[in-house]
Design a protein around this motif. Structure first.
Motif, short mmCIF file in Angstrom:
data_model
loop_
_atom_site.label_atom_id
_atom_site.label_comp_id
_atom_site.label_asym_id
_atom_site.label_seq_id
_atom_site.Cartn_x
_atom_site.Cartn_y
_atom_site.Cartn_z
N VAL A 258 0.86 -1.18 0.00
CA VAL A 258 0.00 0.00 0.00
C VAL A 258 0.90 1.23 0.00
CG1 VAL A 258 -2.03 1.13 0.98
CG2 VAL A 258 -1.73 -1.34 1.24
N TYR A 259 1.15 1.84 1.16
CA TYR A 259 2.18 2.88 1.23
C TYR A 259 2.86 2.85 2.59
CZ TYR A 259 -1.65 5.46 3.60
OH TYR A 259 -2.68 5.84 4.43
N TRP A 260 2.77 1.69 3.23
CA TRP A 260 3.26 1.53 4.59
C TRP A 260 4.66 0.93 4.61
CZ3 TRP A 260 -1.65 -1.83 4.92
CH2 TRP A 260 -2.78 -1.02 4.74
N PRO A 261 5.35 1.00 5.77
CA PRO A 261 6.65 0.33 5.90
C PRO A 261 6.47 -1.18 5.93
CG PRO A 261 6.31 1.99 7.62
CD PRO A 261 4.99 1.77 6.97
N PRO A 262 7.50 -1.93 5.55
CA PRO A 262 7.43 -3.39 5.70
C PRO A 262 7.25 -3.76 7.17
CG PRO A 262 9.31 -2.75 4.35
CD PRO A 262 8.77 -1.50 4.97
N LYS A 263 6.65 -4.88 7.41
CA LYS A 263 6.42 -5.33 8.77
C LYS A 263 7.74 -5.45 9.53
CE LYS A 263 4.11 -8.98 11.42
NZ LYS A 263 3.36 -10.27 11.35
N GLY A 264 7.79 -4.82 10.69
CA GLY A 264 8.99 -4.86 11.52
C GLY A 264 9.95 -3.72 11.29
N ASP A 290 15.37 -10.71 3.57
CA ASP A 290 14.34 -11.71 3.30
C ASP A 290 13.07 -11.05 2.75
OD1 ASP A 290 16.00 -13.71 4.16
OD2 ASP A 290 15.14 -13.84 6.17
N THR A 291 12.73 -9.91 3.33
CA THR A 291 11.56 -9.16 2.84
C THR A 291 11.74 -8.75 1.39
OG1 THR A 291 11.05 -8.33 5.06
CG2 THR A 291 10.14 -7.10 3.20
N ILE A 292 12.92 -8.27 1.06
CA ILE A 292 13.21 -7.81 -0.30
C ILE A 292 13.20 -8.98 -1.28
CG2 ILE A 292 14.99 -6.82 -1.77
CD1 ILE A 292 13.37 -4.83 -0.06
N MET A 293 13.79 -10.10 -0.90
CA MET A 293 13.83 -11.24 -1.82
C MET A 293 12.43 -11.77 -2.09
SD MET A 293 16.93 -11.13 -2.50
CE MET A 293 16.94 -12.50 -3.65
N THR A 307 8.40 1.70 0.74
CA THR A 307 7.84 2.94 1.29
C THR A 307 8.05 2.96 2.80
OG1 THR A 307 5.69 1.81 1.30
CG2 THR A 307 6.13 3.33 -0.50
N MET A 308 8.64 4.03 3.28
CA MET A 308 8.88 4.22 4.70
C MET A 308 8.10 5.43 5.17
SD MET A 308 10.84 1.89 6.04
CE MET A 308 12.03 0.61 5.61
N GLY A 309 6.86 5.21 5.54
CA GLY A 309 6.02 6.31 6.00
C GLY A 309 4.58 5.88 6.06
N MET A 310 3.77 6.74 6.65
CA MET A 310 2.34 6.46 6.75
C MET A 310 1.64 7.76 7.14
SD MET A 310 0.55 3.24 8.68
CE MET A 310 -1.19 2.92 8.50
N ASP A 311 0.39 7.67 7.58
CA ASP A 311 -0.38 8.87 7.89
C ASP A 311 0.24 9.64 9.05
OD1 ASP A 311 -1.95 7.55 6.11
OD2 ASP A 311 -3.79 7.64 7.26
N PHE A 312 0.66 10.87 8.76
CA PHE A 312 1.16 11.81 9.76
C PHE A 312 2.38 11.28 10.51
CE2 PHE A 312 -3.31 12.75 9.05
CZ PHE A 312 -3.23 14.09 8.70
N TYR A 313 3.22 10.51 9.80
CA TYR A 313 4.49 10.08 10.36
C TYR A 313 5.56 11.13 10.13
CZ TYR A 313 3.00 5.25 11.39
OH TYR A 313 2.40 4.13 11.91
N TYR A 314 6.62 11.04 10.89
CA TYR A 314 7.82 11.88 10.80
C TYR A 314 7.71 13.15 11.64
CZ TYR A 314 10.00 8.94 7.29
OH TYR A 314 10.58 7.88 6.64
N GLU A 315 6.94 13.13 12.71
CA GLU A 315 7.01 14.26 13.65
C GLU A 315 8.39 14.31 14.31
OE1 GLU A 315 3.78 15.29 16.28
OE2 GLU A 315 2.44 13.94 15.18
#
Length: 1023
Positions: A258-264, A290-293, A307-315
């Motif tokens: 979607v546009y979220w970070p990988p799990k973990g 492993d996630t990338i492969m 994608t490293m981000g989500m709704d209103f992240y990076y405060e």
């Protein structure tokens, strides 16, 4: 040293603005010198890229490693322009900290990158920054560290938005970025990561804006499963069946998560994942590999995006970057032991560039991505109808904005307050605004923004009309508006015996339009611009309308008459109540209640038959041929969400049963007949009524319904639909518009590119309808079309049947984040009441297409009605020339061709205008309508003349002759997609050629010659 010098110069400029120049100049110079010394000593901002570095765009992309899996890490935030909080609350409580935090972190390492999207927020943040911070941001943009994707005022919805609203909101954002940062801020990639499904027309608009590509976040769970298996997560989207060449394609990629970070790997302060340190770095690096492969098995090239981000992240952006710095270090160090994974900071544009350089032959998709489901029993098709009153208000505000821009341009009135409505309408295109998926208090805030913007434009329109009607004459009084005509209430017409109605037509062709005003009197006279009395009718207002909650009127009568409005112009009508006037013909309607026989209503073009027992529409008669058509209302009960089923809510539509219940069992009705209109007034329940009208001289039926408050005392959520049943053989196929432009074919229980598992036969067949839905019977050469007055969800569940959802009231949240049920309380707290319209067309297929497009335009771009109150005598009425003002005006020398629409007329500067013309018919519709059309611009307008002209891309932020797009190779084709040569303009008359579905955008220099209007002193009679 250069950075310090530039900051000192800006500091000196700011200081000089603080007070009297002569007094403060010596202070400024000393303070500036001190500030410069501090910069040198402490190296303030030294790690920020130099403002002189303008290696931006694709030239600033990071180096890749051939033979490796190159992982493009995209740091980003998604900032909803209102959702659970208002836009102001989000900015104050979160967004301003996010942007400031990101800017600080980017300065610490030139390798770091960040992607921002919503210009509405960035514009607001920018206004509050010092010149020093603004200069730092410019350097980040110029170096490619800070990239804008999408770049619109907001990330718009793609289902229920109209194409004109989409174009305007993206234009607003892109032009601000261009004016503020220049070429380096130019977004090259569409970034629609949170829209709930994706329209082909939206992609077509991006292609015409010369975006190189588009990335999507949400597509159907079955679709994405198929694409992963076939490695078609990235493809060329055939975005138009009418446009030719490269602009009919847009490279499109579906993001892996979607546009979220990988799990973990979520490192925001809102996340629970541990940060990356030297203690866990190696372990997390193996986990990330492993996630990338796994992700690599779903994509075609050796370039992957994370994608490293989500709704209103990076405060707290530094927390993110520190962990990502560590992760990259340990992942890339694994290359020494044979790993083929290379990880680096990147952006959507740089990822796109890498894909383009692989020279892969890409597969082609020609469909859209509706409806969207994220799992079984979870179709996001309820929002097509959610908050129907907000959807209508957003559409009407957009129409009012177009009229405001046109009139201010034609009159020469320059008023910067128009920006308030521009921004408000732009915000409403957001995918949690017009969709109705925001909390109720946020919806009310949107309405406030629209109302404030409309008030500002009312002043501009009044000022413009006064200039066009009265010239430079001094005139007392102003123009008034009936803001509550939707509830048949208007103080101006009800409490004044004499009024002047000034009605403006925003279309580029002559329009005949019926208007209705509530009145108290029994007899009236209506005069046109020539002083000639014209036919009118007085109708009883239906009782359910009289009893609308909050209605500020006690009258039960409406005056109606037909206007004739010039293209891009106004006409004037004088309305006066008379007490001693005996009409030759009785203009009051004849009223009939239940009858012993079926009733026929009609005009000279069509008739309808009303069943005497049920009071429902039974049949239509066209050219002596009778067609069976029935219309009634039904309701679905929404799932409460217990167990595995998803609740019906603001997003989801999930009925308990696939069978809708008929509401017509106890219908009562009465017939109203007059010289202008004949109508059937129906009452289905105490909370559901409808009027079916046939006006003189028209080829369509009008269905005006009132629904609400929907009763929920039985604790059952209800979703109300209007269903039209016919005997057309539609063979499981129906057609809907795409954002009000091209038409999409829909086939029941079918998807063209993947095998559909039908888990929800009702909601899984619902599609967004912004302008029209129709079925056709080719053997009988017959088409049945329904046009709504706002966006609605619609379908054809059975052959010959069309159904549109008009209202929803639900008691359970669908657990998609809004955290409250869709249970609008309305004015009195008892539930929302909605009044709306459907238009029905029945006819031959070719003729229906012509009528459909024409009616859709007129339903959208409705005339703007204003009133100028006047003290005039009976003699003035009989000799209207004594009322000396401009009664009729057209902004065009001649009306536009029938298949050409003036989409935009907007003044940018005193002698600069933005002009868009569009061909609104599709390729191969009819031999006549689908032809190329030539339009001469040199003498197109009345008040001014175009002196110079230059063509731009659709978003009006680049000149067309200066841009090019990436070229992509289509699978199974030997050639790449090339840009088409720019069409030249014939200098003698600036002749423009428009092909089917083409929009052409121009920046024009005009002669500034205001209309010469000598107004005699008799004008002081107006007040």
């Amino acid at each position: 040293m250069l950075k310090g010098t530039e900051d000192t110069k800006h500091y000196l400029q700011r200081c000089n603005k603080m007070g009297n120049y002569a007094i403060r100049m010596w202070q400024c110079r000393h303070l500036a010198l001190l500030f410069y010394v501090m910069l040198v000593i402490f190296d303030v901002g030294a790690t920020a890229p130099s403002s002189q570095n303008t290696t931006c765009g694709y030239q600033s992309c990071p180096e890749e490693k051939p033979g490796y899996i190159n992982v493009h890490v995209v740091c980003h935030t998604h900032n909803d322009v209102g959702w659970l909080q208002t836009i102001d609350q989000y900015y104050q409580l979160s967004v301003k900290r996010i942007i400031s935090s990101v800017v600080q972190s980017l300065q610490k390492d030139p390798n770091r990158r960040f992607t921002y999207v919503e210009t509405a927020f960035f514009w607001r943040w920018w206004q509050h920054q010092t010149l020093e911070i603004q200069e730092i941001v410019r350097t980040l943009v110029n170096s490619g560290q800070l990239e804008f994707a999408g770049g619109g005022w907001t990330m718009n919805d793609e289902a229920v938005t109209h194409y004109s609203g989409i174009i305007d909101q993206i234009t607003l954002g892109l032009r601000w970025l261009n004016d503020t940062f220049g070429q380096c801020a130019l977004p090259r990639v569409g970034w629609q990561i949170d829209s709930f499904g994706h329209s082909r027309e939206h992609a077509s608009l991006l292609s015409q804006m010369f975006f190189d590509g588009l990335f999507l976040g949400r597509i159907d769970y079955q679709d994405i499963k198929n694409r992963r298996a076939t490695k078609t997560m990235e493809f060329l989207w055939k975005v138009s069946q009418s446009l030719e060449g490269a602009r009919s394609y847009l490279f499109t990629g579906v993001l892996p998560n979607v546009y979220w970070p990988p799990k973990g790997f979520c490192f925001d302060v809102k996340c629970a994942d541990p940060p990356i340190t030297d203690l866990n770095g190696k372990m997390k690096a193996y986990q990330f590999k492993d996630t990338i492969m796994s992700q690599a098995t779903h994509y075609t090239t050796n370039h992957l995006v994370v994608t490293m981000g989500m709704d209103f992240y990076y405060e707290a952006a530094e927390k993110w970057y520190q962990s990502l710095d560590k992760l990259m270090y340990y992942v890339n160090n694994m290359q020494a032991t044979g790993s083929r994974v290379n990880m680096f900071y990147s952006t959507p544009a740089c990822y796109l560039r890498s894909l383009n350089q692989t020279n892969v032959h890409w597969s082609v998709t020609a469909e859209d991505f509706f409806p969207y489901a994220d799992r079984v029993h979870s179709y996001w098709t309820g929002y097509y109808t959610s908050r129907p009153s907000l959807k209508l208000y957003a559409r009407e505000a957009n129409t009012f904005l177009q009229a405001c821009k046109q009139l201010s341009t034609l009159s020469g009135v320059q008023n910067d307050d128009i920006i308030f409505l521009k921004r408000a309408v732009a915000v409403l295109q957001h995918h949690d605004a017009i969709t109705g998926t925001e909390q109720e208090h946020v919806a009310k805030d949107y309405i406030k923004q629209l109302y404030f913007g409309i008030e500002k434009c009312q002043e501009i329109i009044g000022e413009s009309l006064k200039t066009l009607q009265f010239g430079n004459a001094s005139v007392d009084g102003g123009y008034k508006y009936c803001e509550n005509l939707n509830e048949s209430s208007c103080y101006v017409t009800e409490y004044n015996e004499k009024v002047i109605a000034v009605i403006y037509n925003p279309l580029g062709k002559t329009v005949k339009h019926y208007v209705r005003f509530p009145v108290y009197g029994q007899m009236y006279q209506v005069l046109n611009e020539k002083g000639t009395s014209i036919q009118h009718q007085i109708d009883p207002i239906p009782l359910p309308v009289q009893n609308l909650p909050g209605r500020k009127s006690n009258t039960w009568r409406e005056l109606l008459f037909q206007t004739e409005l010039p293209p891009l112009g106004f006409n004037t009508y004088i309305i006066r109540e008379i007490h001693d006037y005996v009409p030759v013909v009785d203009h009051n309607s004849g009223i009939f209640s239940q009858t012993e026989h079926d009733v026929t209503l009609g005009n000279e073009l069509l008739q309808v038959i009303i069943d005497r027992n049920s009071g429902l529409l039974k049949a239509m008669v066209l050219e002596n041929e009778t067609y069976n058509i029935r219309q009634s209302f039904y309701w679905y009960e929404g799932q409460p969400g217990f167990g595995r089923e998803k609740a019906s809510g603001a997003y989801a539509f999930n009925p308990i049963s696939n069978r809708a219940l008929d509401l017509s069992g106890n219908t009562t009705f009465r017939i109203v007949k007059g010289d202008i209109v004949e109508e059937l007034q129906q009452t289905f329940t105490p909370w559901l009524s409808q009027v079916i009208r046939i006006y003189k001289g028209v080829k369509h039926l009008e269905f005006e319904w009132v629904v609400g408050p929907i009763p929920v005392g039985d604790w059952r959520g209800k979703e109300i639909v209007s269903r039209f049943e016919s005997d057309l053989e539609s063979n499981g196929t129906f057609y809907t518009d795409s954002n009000g432009r091209e038409t999409m074919q829909r086939i029941r229980n079918f998807r063209p590119t993947w095998s559909l598992n039908v888990s929800e036969p009702v909601s899984g067949n619902y599609y967004p309808v912004t302008a029209w839905i129709y079925i056709k019977d080719p053997l009988r050469n017959l088409q049945l079309t329904i046009l709504p007055d706002r966006a609605e969800g619609a379908t054809s569940l059975y052959d010959g049947v069309l159904e549109l959802m008009v209202h929803r009231r639900l008691l359970y949240d669908d657990v998609y984040g809004v955290s409250e049920p869709l249970n609008e309380r309305g004015i009195d707290g008892k539930g929302l009441v909605v009044r709306g319209k459907h238009y029905l067309l029945l006819g031959s297929i070719d003729g229906a297409v012509l009528e459909m497009k024409d009616l859709a335009q007129r339903a959208l771009m409705k005339p703007v009605i204003t009133f100028f109150q006047a003290n005039f005598t009976d003699n003035d009425v009989e000799e209207p020339e004594t009322l000396a003002f401009e009664r009729k005006f057209s902004g065009l020398q001649d009306e536009l061709p029938s298949n050409i629409h003036l989409l935009t007329l907007e003044r940018l500067e005193k002698n600069k205008i933005l002009l868009r013309l569009e061909h609104f018919h599709e390729k191969d519709v009819t031999s006549e309508l689908s032809q190329a059309v030539n339009v001469s611009l040199v003498n197109l307008f009345q008040p001014f003349q175009i002196m110079e002209i230059r063509e731009m891309v659709l978003s009006a932020n680049q000149y067309l002759d200066e841009v090019s797009r990436m070229r992509w190779t289509v699978a199974n084709e030997s050639s790449t997609q090339h840009d088409e040569p720019v069409q030249s303009l014939e200098p003698a008359n600036f002749t423009v050629t428009l092909l089917p579905m083409e929009i052409r955008t121009f920046l024009a220099t005009i002669s500034v010659n205001p209309p010469d209007m000598e107004i005699p002193s008799v004008m002081n009679k107006l007040s």
